[in-house]
Design an enzyme around this catalytic site. Structure first.
Site, PDB file in Angstrom:
ATOM      1  CB  CYS A  82      -7.393 -32.631  36.090  1.00 38.75           C
ATOM      2  SG  CYS A  82      -6.793 -31.037  36.657  1.00 38.75           S
ATOM      3  NE  ARG A  96     -10.388 -34.857  31.424  1.00 41.85           N
ATOM      4  CZ  ARG A  96     -11.514 -34.339  30.984  1.00 41.85           C
ATOM      5  NH1 ARG A  96     -12.016 -34.742  29.840  1.00 41.85           N
ATOM      6  NH2 ARG A  96     -12.157 -33.427  31.677  1.00 41.85           N
ATOM      7  CD1 TRP A 127      -2.364 -28.336  31.041  1.00 41.17           C
ATOM      8  CD2 TRP A 127      -3.843 -26.841  31.786  1.00 41.17           C
ATOM      9  NE1 TRP A 127      -2.182 -27.174  30.341  1.00 41.17           N
ATOM     10  CE2 TRP A 127      -3.064 -26.244  30.755  1.00 41.17           C
ATOM     11  CE3 TRP A 127      -4.829 -26.069  32.401  1.00 41.17           C
ATOM     12  CZ2 TRP A 127      -3.254 -24.939  30.345  1.00 41.17           C
ATOM     13  CZ3 TRP A 127      -5.022 -24.763  31.989  1.00 41.17           C
ATOM     14  CH2 TRP A 127      -4.245 -24.212  30.965  1.00 41.17           C
ATOM     15  CG  ASN A 138     -11.636 -32.332  35.600  1.00 39.50           C
ATOM     16  OD1 ASN A 138     -11.016 -31.325  35.318  1.00 39.50           O
ATOM     17  ND2 ASN A 138     -12.483 -32.900  34.767  1.00 39.50           N
ATOM     18  N   GLY A 139     -11.684 -29.645  37.751  1.00 38.86           N
ATOM     19  CA  GLY A 139     -12.596 -28.496  37.736  1.00 38.86           C
ATOM     20  C   GLY A 139     -11.976 -27.326  38.461  1.00 38.86           C
ATOM     21  CD  GLU A 144      -6.316 -25.097  12.489  1.00 31.81           C
ATOM     22  OE1 GLU A 144      -6.703 -24.182  13.218  1.00 31.81           O
ATOM     23  OE2 GLU A 144      -6.028 -26.219  12.933  1.00 31.81           O
ATOM     24  CE  LYS A 163      -3.425 -27.295  14.929  1.00 25.25           C
ATOM     25  NZ  LYS A 163      -4.806 -27.554  15.043  1.00 25.25           N
ATOM     26  CD  GLU A 206      -2.008 -26.167  18.762  1.00 28.56           C
ATOM     27  OE1 GLU A 206      -2.456 -26.248  19.901  1.00 28.56           O
ATOM     28  OE2 GLU A 206      -2.700 -26.415  17.753  1.00 28.56           O
ATOM     29  CG  HIS A 239      -2.357  -1.740   4.028  1.00 30.18           C
ATOM     30  ND1 HIS A 239      -2.417  -0.493   3.451  1.00 30.18           N
ATOM     31  CD2 HIS A 239      -2.965  -2.589   3.162  1.00 30.18           C
ATOM     32  CE1 HIS A 239      -3.059  -0.576   2.292  1.00 30.18           C
ATOM     33  NE2 HIS A 239      -3.400  -1.844   2.087  1.00 30.18           N
ATOM     34  CE  LYS A 285      -7.463 -33.367  21.179  1.00 33.99           C
ATOM     35  NZ  LYS A 285      -6.962 -32.688  19.959  1.00 33.99           N
TER      36      LYS A 285
END
Ligand code: F6R
Length: 594
Positions: free
Chosen positions: A2, A27, A75, A101-102, A471, A475, A478, A494, A589
């Protein structure tokens, strides 16, 4: 995961708190809220969704001029995305209001302890128990807020940065910090708190980078920091001179802006690590790299993919090297030799899975080099050796320019340590290649519009291109929510080929001469089953019909071009689908929880 902002003194609280939250939305952004008071009047506003929703709820002028205020962008970890779980949270007596936050790991036990003391809860967050615990101590045994905060935090296991207001003390803003970032900014007639420097960049020139276990309070002109009951001398440091710009500068989205900042990021890296055509890396670090019995990279997500390229490069020089996903290594560490060097790579420097690995490295006295894009981050502070990525703030949740900077820095570092070359000139050439890709970005739009029609997608590559495929797939999934996965092209037959149909296309990268032919044979097998292949090739290996052709690069720099193409394709596909490019659903993020 957060973001926190707070302030005490004379300032435009509405502007600082709301804009501060906007700058911290990276965040977390599933809900937010603010609280302001001057003692006689108070306002608590909370809202689900982005800061703009909260902005609409907050009156343009307050009834009274506030003296203290706190705000939070969330978040969700404990408790769903609901108004009652939004911060600021308040205590049972409604006197202690805080943002957190945490993650409080022992919140169940504390909740039971409080419940046994007849304290009830209105929401499901671990943060509400902290407000209640402080209020409980204040109403039972603590002589004042400071003591109540010290008593309460001594009972907490886990991570927290807290900004706390007590209604009876509207001229103080209390705080406590452990394992989650919190900075104090010194201003004129006001002092500030925030999760990072960005919200304070324009108003404070000096700040206090709080260490773990600290608590205290700020007033409009005082800063008091305590550790284990004793007041500490406040150590002010100059605001970072790094690029803290978080404006769009005319771009429609941060993702596009950041993709196109890549050339300047790489030039900045070269400027910072090369002087008079010589690398400036610490010679002691280079010796450690050279002499290490093996090199072990730890990273997550995009940064992990960058480390895979470095592993390939090291192995090609005969050096034992491996890369592990941090959340796995934290519980299943593997060290095969006696004198390894660990290299931790993290854009944010706050990733909990990586922080979890550090005690293992330190307890075994292994060497540790940490690479982050934030020199004040928790991981940077724990580093034995530290290298900054100097990319400027990356706002878009999907990492683009920082991934490229990670590749560039690893390339220079390994060049300095092993190859003992001056290949930064090749990197300079690579910058030109990236500029050409940027100049022709319109070419990617029709390809992306085609991709946007599908729900599934393979990214194919061999050798170094497989890391790029990983990668690219990350991308794409998401940001566009297309079910994209990477396949080593030789493995297709295979098993994965069973999925190929006219509804399941592939994007294929070709950078390596020795496997180019086999790659193209594989395309025939895909096409024979109705599958479409979008081919992204290096010029000298290209065929006329390839969808995207980029300039030739040395093998270990070629991922930079291919990844930039994948980033653009992702961006334009998401635009075509009308998605929130910079803030994909369910993501934040910096991932500060395990
Ligand atoms: C994807 C992305 C994530 C991060 C991962 C690690 O675009 O950004 O996969 O790479 O969460 O984050 P850092 O590098 O901050 O440790």
């Amino acid at each position: 995961m957060c973001g926190i902002v707070g302030a005490c003194g004379a300032l435009d609280f509405r502007d600082y708190l709301l804009n501060g939250l906007r700058k911290l939305e990276y965040r977390g952004y599933d809900s937010c809220g603010l609280f302001v008071t001057d003692g006689s009047f108070s306002l608590l506003e909370r809202s689900v969704g982005v800061v703009d929703n909260l902005d609409k709820q907050v009156p343009t002028t307050f009834e009274h001029t506030p003296s203290v205020g706190i705000a939070h962008t969330r978040w969700a970890t404990h408790g769903g995305v609901t108004i009652s779980n939004c911060h600021p949270v308040y205590s049972f007596d409604r006197k202690v209001i805080l943002v957190h936050n945490g993650v409080i790991e022992n919140f169940v036990q504390i909740r039971e302890f409080l419940a046994a003391n007849k304290i009830s809860f209105y929401g499901n967050t671990d943060s509400e128990i902290v407000a209640n615990l402080i209020a409980y101590y204040l109403s039972t045994s603590a002589k004042d807020m400071l003591e109540a905060i010290e008593m309460a935090t001594s009972k907490l296991n886990g991570s927290y940065s807290l900004a706390i207001v007590h209604l009876a003390e509207p001229h103080r803003l209390y705080f406590a910090k452990n394992l989650s970032p919190l900075l104090i900014g010194k201003g004129q007639g006001a002092n500030y708190l925030a999760s990072d420097q960005i919200p304070m960049a324009e108003i404070s020139r000096e700040f206090v980078d709080l260490k773990d276990g600290r608590f205290g309070y700020i007033t409009k002109d005082e800063i008091h920091v305590y550790f284990q009951g004793q007041e500490e001398k406040v150590k002010l440091v100059e605001r970072s001179s790094e690029n803290l710009d978080v404006s769009l500068n005319g771009y429609p989205h941060f993702m596009l802006k950041e993709i196109e900042e890549t050339p300047s990021c790489i030039e900045r890296l070269i400027k910072n690590y090369v002087f008079h055509d010589e690398y400036t890396f610490d010679p002691k670090l280079l010796k450690i790299i050279e002499r290490a019995s093996e090199i072990i990279f730890l990273a997550c997500g995009t940064s992990y993919h960058a480390s895979l390229i470095a592993v390939d490069l090291l192995r090609s020089k005969g050096k034992l090297a491996s890369a592990y996903i941090a959340s796995e290594f934290a519980y299943h560490p593997v060290v095969m030799t006696k004198n390894p060097l660990f290299i931790i790579i993290s854009q944010s420097g706050e990733t909990a899975d990586l922080l979890k690995c550090v005690p293992f490295i330190q307890d075994n006295a292994y060497h540790l080099l940490t690479i982050t894009n934030n020199r004040y981050s928790s991981l940077a502070r724990k580093a034995e050796y530290y290298l900054n990525l100097y990319s400027g703030v990356e706002v878009s949740v999907a990492s683009t320019k920082v991934y490229q900077s990670e590749l560039a820095l690893l390339f220079m570092l390994l060049d300095a340590a092993f190859i003992k070359g001056h290949h930064f000139n090749e990197l300079r050439e690579q910058v030109k290649c990236l500029e050409k890709i940027i100049a022709h970005k319109e070419k990617f739009i029709p390809v992306a519009e085609e991709i946007a029609k599908y729900d599934n997608l393979f990214f194919l590559g061999r050798g170094i291109d497989y890391s790029t495929a990983l990668e690219g797939a990350l991308k794409m999934k998401e940001v566009t929510y297309i079910n994209a996965s990477a396949v080593q092209a030789g493995e297709l037959k295979h098993g994965p080929i069973a999925l190929i149909s006219n509804e399941f296309p592939s994007i294929a990268f070709i950078s390596e001469e020795k496997t180019a032919h086999q790659m193209r044979n594989g395309f025939q097998e895909i096409k024979a089953r109705g599958g479409r292949v979008f081919v992204v090739s290096s010029k000298s290996l290209s065929l006329e019909d390839d969808d995207i052709i980029v300039c030739d690069s040395p093998l270990y720099l070629s991922p930079m071009s291919k990844v930039m193409v994948a980033q653009y394709l992702t961006y334009y596909t998401a635009i075509k689908k009308g998605l929130n490019v910079d803030k994909p659903r369910n993501l934040a993020k910096s991932v500060t929880v395990e």
